[in-house]
Write a protein that holds these residues in place. Structure first.
Motif, mmCIF file in Angstrom:
data_model
loop_
_atom_site.group_PDB
_atom_site.id
_atom_site.type_symbol
_atom_site.label_atom_id
_atom_site.label_comp_id
_atom_site.label_asym_id
_atom_site.label_seq_id
_atom_site.Cartn_x
_atom_site.Cartn_y
_atom_site.Cartn_z
ATOM 1 N N TYR A 184 5.323 -13.063 0.850
ATOM 2 C CA TYR A 184 3.942 -12.600 0.931
ATOM 3 C C TYR A 184 3.659 -11.659 -0.236
ATOM 4 O O TYR A 184 4.445 -10.750 -0.517
ATOM 5 C CB TYR A 184 3.683 -11.876 2.251
ATOM 6 N N PHE A 185 2.559 -11.925 -0.906
ATOM 7 C CA PHE A 185 2.103 -11.057 -1.977
ATOM 8 C C PHE A 185 1.019 -10.143 -1.433
ATOM 9 O O PHE A 185 0.114 -10.596 -0.724
ATOM 10 C CB PHE A 185 1.545 -11.869 -3.138
ATOM 11 N N VAL A 186 1.110 -8.859 -1.743
ATOM 12 C CA VAL A 186 0.117 -7.886 -1.281
ATOM 13 C C VAL A 186 -0.401 -7.101 -2.481
ATOM 14 O O VAL A 186 0.387 -6.540 -3.254
ATOM 15 C CB VAL A 186 0.713 -6.908 -0.250
ATOM 16 N N ALA A 187 -1.712 -7.087 -2.642
ATOM 17 C CA ALA A 187 -2.371 -6.242 -3.638
ATOM 18 C C ALA A 187 -3.231 -5.239 -2.889
ATOM 19 O O ALA A 187 -3.936 -5.603 -1.945
ATOM 20 C CB ALA A 187 -3.230 -7.079 -4.582
ATOM 21 N N SER A 188 -3.179 -3.981 -3.291
ATOM 22 C CA SER A 188 -3.922 -2.962 -2.555
ATOM 23 C C SER A 188 -4.462 -1.901 -3.498
ATOM 24 O O SER A 188 -4.007 -1.739 -4.632
ATOM 25 C CB SER A 188 -3.025 -2.299 -1.507
ATOM 26 N N ILE A 189 -5.447 -1.173 -2.987
ATOM 27 C CA ILE A 189 -6.035 -0.044 -3.706
ATOM 28 C C ILE A 189 -6.672 0.867 -2.666
ATOM 29 O O ILE A 189 -7.137 0.396 -1.622
ATOM 30 C CB ILE A 189 -7.070 -0.519 -4.745
ATOM 31 N N MET A 190 -6.674 2.166 -2.948
ATOM 32 C CA MET A 190 -7.348 3.089 -2.041
ATOM 33 C C MET A 190 -7.889 4.283 -2.805
ATOM 34 O O MET A 190 -7.310 4.716 -3.791
ATOM 35 C CB MET A 190 -6.423 3.547 -0.906
ATOM 36 N N VAL A 191 -9.031 4.772 -2.343
ATOM 37 C CA VAL A 191 -9.553 6.058 -2.781
ATOM 38 C C VAL A 191 -9.940 6.822 -1.525
ATOM 39 O O VAL A 191 -10.580 6.275 -0.622
ATOM 40 C CB VAL A 191 -10.754 5.914 -3.734
ATOM 41 N N GLY A 192 -9.500 8.071 -1.457
ATOM 42 C CA GLY A 192 -9.776 8.868 -0.279
ATOM 43 C C GLY A 192 -8.539 9.039 0.586
ATOM 44 O O GLY A 192 -7.410 8.809 0.153
ATOM 45 N N ASP A 193 -8.758 9.431 1.839
ATOM 46 C CA ASP A 193 -7.644 9.624 2.760
ATOM 47 C C ASP A 193 -7.514 8.418 3.682
ATOM 48 O O ASP A 193 -8.132 7.388 3.468
ATOM 49 C CB ASP A 193 -7.817 10.925 3.543
ATOM 50 N N GLY A 194 -6.687 8.566 4.715
ATOM 51 C CA GLY A 194 -6.317 7.412 5.522
ATOM 52 C C GLY A 194 -4.970 6.893 5.069
ATOM 53 O O GLY A 194 -4.191 7.613 4.435
ATOM 54 N N ALA A 195 -4.667 5.625 5.366
ATOM 55 C CA ALA A 195 -3.358 5.076 4.997
ATOM 56 C C ALA A 195 -3.392 3.560 4.935
ATOM 57 O O ALA A 195 -4.130 2.908 5.673
ATOM 58 C CB ALA A 195 -2.294 5.527 6.011
ATOM 59 N N ILE A 196 -2.557 3.019 4.029
ATOM 60 C CA ILE A 196 -2.241 1.586 3.974
ATOM 61 C C ILE A 196 -0.723 1.489 3.930
ATOM 62 O O ILE A 196 -0.073 2.175 3.127
ATOM 63 C CB ILE A 196 -2.808 0.882 2.728
ATOM 64 N N SER A 197 -0.147 0.627 4.756
ATOM 65 C CA SER A 197 1.309 0.510 4.760
ATOM 66 C C SER A 197 1.751 -0.908 5.074
ATOM 67 O O SER A 197 1.034 -1.681 5.709
ATOM 68 C CB SER A 197 1.925 1.460 5.791
ATOM 69 N N ILE A 198 2.947 -1.211 4.586
ATOM 70 C CA ILE A 198 3.691 -2.385 5.044
ATOM 71 C C ILE A 198 4.755 -1.859 5.984
ATOM 72 O O ILE A 198 5.599 -1.046 5.602
ATOM 73 C CB ILE A 198 4.343 -3.138 3.871
ATOM 74 N N TYR A 199 4.703 -2.298 7.236
ATOM 75 C CA TYR A 199 5.603 -1.762 8.263
ATOM 76 C C TYR A 199 6.563 -2.845 8.737
ATOM 77 O O TYR A 199 6.146 -3.956 9.085
ATOM 78 C CB TYR A 199 4.803 -1.246 9.459
ATOM 79 N N SER A 200 7.856 -2.504 8.771
ATOM 80 C CA SER A 200 8.884 -3.407 9.296
ATOM 81 C C SER A 200 9.697 -2.665 10.343
ATOM 82 O O SER A 200 10.285 -1.607 10.046
ATOM 83 C CB SER A 200 9.798 -3.899 8.171
ATOM 84 N N VAL A 242 6.769 -9.204 -0.674
ATOM 85 C CA VAL A 242 7.601 -8.736 0.431
ATOM 86 C C VAL A 242 8.027 -9.928 1.275
ATOM 87 O O VAL A 242 7.325 -10.943 1.350
ATOM 88 C CB VAL A 242 6.851 -7.716 1.325
ATOM 89 N N ASN A 243 9.204 -9.814 1.873
ATOM 90 C CA ASN A 243 9.571 -10.762 2.907
ATOM 91 C C ASN A 243 8.719 -10.470 4.130
ATOM 92 O O ASN A 243 8.103 -9.416 4.239
ATOM 93 C CB ASN A 243 11.059 -10.633 3.245
ATOM 94 N N LYS A 244 8.677 -11.389 5.059
ATOM 95 C CA LYS A 244 7.780 -11.231 6.202
ATOM 96 C C LYS A 244 8.026 -9.904 6.904
ATOM 97 O O LYS A 244 9.099 -9.673 7.462
ATOM 98 C CB LYS A 244 7.948 -12.385 7.183
ATOM 99 N N PRO A 245 7.036 -8.998 6.883
ATOM 100 C CA PRO A 245 7.187 -7.721 7.584
ATOM 101 C C PRO A 245 6.727 -7.848 9.036
ATOM 102 O O PRO A 245 6.338 -8.938 9.484
ATOM 103 C CB PRO A 245 6.248 -6.803 6.794
ATOM 104 N N THR A 246 6.757 -6.752 9.751
ATOM 105 C CA THR A 246 6.195 -6.730 11.097
ATOM 106 C C THR A 246 4.676 -6.720 11.028
ATOM 107 O O THR A 246 4.002 -7.473 11.734
ATOM 108 C CB THR A 246 6.687 -5.496 11.871
ATOM 109 N N SER A 247 4.149 -5.857 10.142
ATOM 110 C CA SER A 247 2.702 -5.758 10.033
ATOM 111 C C SER A 247 2.298 -5.083 8.729
ATOM 112 O O SER A 247 3.116 -4.443 8.061
ATOM 113 C CB SER A 247 2.121 -4.958 11.212
ATOM 114 N N ILE A 248 1.041 -5.276 8.377
ATOM 115 C CA ILE A 248 0.373 -4.479 7.353
ATOM 116 C C ILE A 248 -0.751 -3.747 8.069
ATOM 117 O O ILE A 248 -1.522 -4.357 8.812
ATOM 118 C CB ILE A 248 -0.177 -5.352 6.211
#
Length: 315
Positions: A184-200, A242-248
């Motif tokens: 799985y290919f993941v492209a991301s961007i963020m401005v501000g607070d909060g969170a983005i994660s790849i969780y396994s 990434v290899n298959k994670p639990t979640s994004i």
């Protein structure tokens, strides 16, 4: 020796019962529903998303400032997930977050569809060669165009009122996911607070896909504006296989602050494990986001902001 006296006993109600739930003004030009939810699915994952007005807003009858957008192209096997948090101090931020989510999603879809063959080839080559520079350049353009178009549209709307651009202030967090062979290919961007994660679940580390922006004072953050586009945008673009994670997962600070409290807390895998164990039952074997919406009512003293969370759960 016997004595007598009197005492004053105050019985304090459960704090949860002291919050009012006043309706927001449906006649307002930028009325927004207090709750929203959506669900998408393909062969590889389900996407659950839910958004709810915070207690602090409900108590005074003000609006939900958060927003989101999700899109899945089943045929081409890619998805776009976006969440945004309008600034509580900005009077039209609820519309700013809505504009940013909708415009960013549409621009990303258009750019991917117009160049899908080249993007897919580039991603396939990068998976084999482990060379990510060209891929980052490609998604720097795609995500940069999404940010710029969002800023342009907010500028247009604010000038028509007229009112300062900052009245529409919002954060903006985006993740794009492609299935490439068995990865799985993941492209991301963020401005501000909060969170983005790849969780396994089985990993000892958490993969954060962006750093929260801090402000001059506690609780402050940066918001989407033209300076983000002209200064340091490249560093905000994250690309990886990434290899298959639990979640994004993507979330506004109404969820991340109660669970992680600080930027260091976001790096603590045990805290992510706690979040996952709490939220997992609401999406396990479900084909909607209704249970996730109910979960957003969790009570943590001192944390009563709007809450939005999007979860891509891999099958």
């Amino acid at each position: 020796l016997k004595t007598s006296g009197s005492i004053k006993l105050n019985i304090i109600d459960d704090p949860r019962n002291l919050w009012k739930n006043l309706p927001s003004d449906k006649s307002d030009k930028y009325f927004k529903e207090d709750i929203d939810l959506n669900f998408n699915s393909n062969i590889d994952y389900d996407i659950f998303v839910a958004s709810k007005r915070g207690r602090s807003h409900a108590h005074v009858g003000s609006f939900r400032d958060d927003d989101f957008s999700i899109y899945t192209n089943i045929e081409k096997n890619y998805s776009i997930v976006i969440v945004a948090d309008g600034a509580g101090s900005a009077k039209y931020s609820r519309e700013g977050s809505k504009i940013a989510c909708n415009i960013a999603s549409n621009i990303i879809k258009t750019n991917i569809e117009n160049d899908f063959g080249a993007i897919k080839n580039e991603l396939t080559n990068s998976l084999k060669t482990k060379e990510m520079r060209k891929v980052q350049e490609k998604f720097y353009y795609i995500l940069g165009a999404a940010y710029k178009s969002s800023v342009d549209e907010i500028s247009k709307v604010s000038s028509e009122i007229p009112t300062p651009y900052k009245d529409f202030s919002t954060t903006l967090l985006i993740a794009i996911t492609f299935k490439i062979e068995n990865s799985y290919f993941v492209a991301s961007i963020m401005v501000g607070d909060g969170a983005i994660s790849i969780y396994s679940e089985n990993s000892s580390v958490i993969q954060l896909l962006g750093e929260p922006d801090g402000g001059e004072f506690a609780g402050q953050t940066k918001f989407l504006d033209s300076s983000i586009i002209t200064q340091g945008l490249w560093e905000r673009v994250n690309v990886q296989f990434v290899n298959k994670p639990t979640s994004i997962m993507l979330m506004t600070d109404g969820v991340s602050d109660p669970y992680f409290e600080t930027d260091n807390g976001l790096k603590n895998k045990m805290l992510w494990d706690k979040l996952w164990s709490d939220v997992k039952p609401t999406i396990e074997r479900k084909s909607s986001s209704s249970e996730l919406l109910n979960w957003l009512d969790f009570f943590t003293p001192g944390h009563h902001d709007d809450r939005t969370i999007a979860i891509m759960k891999f099958k």
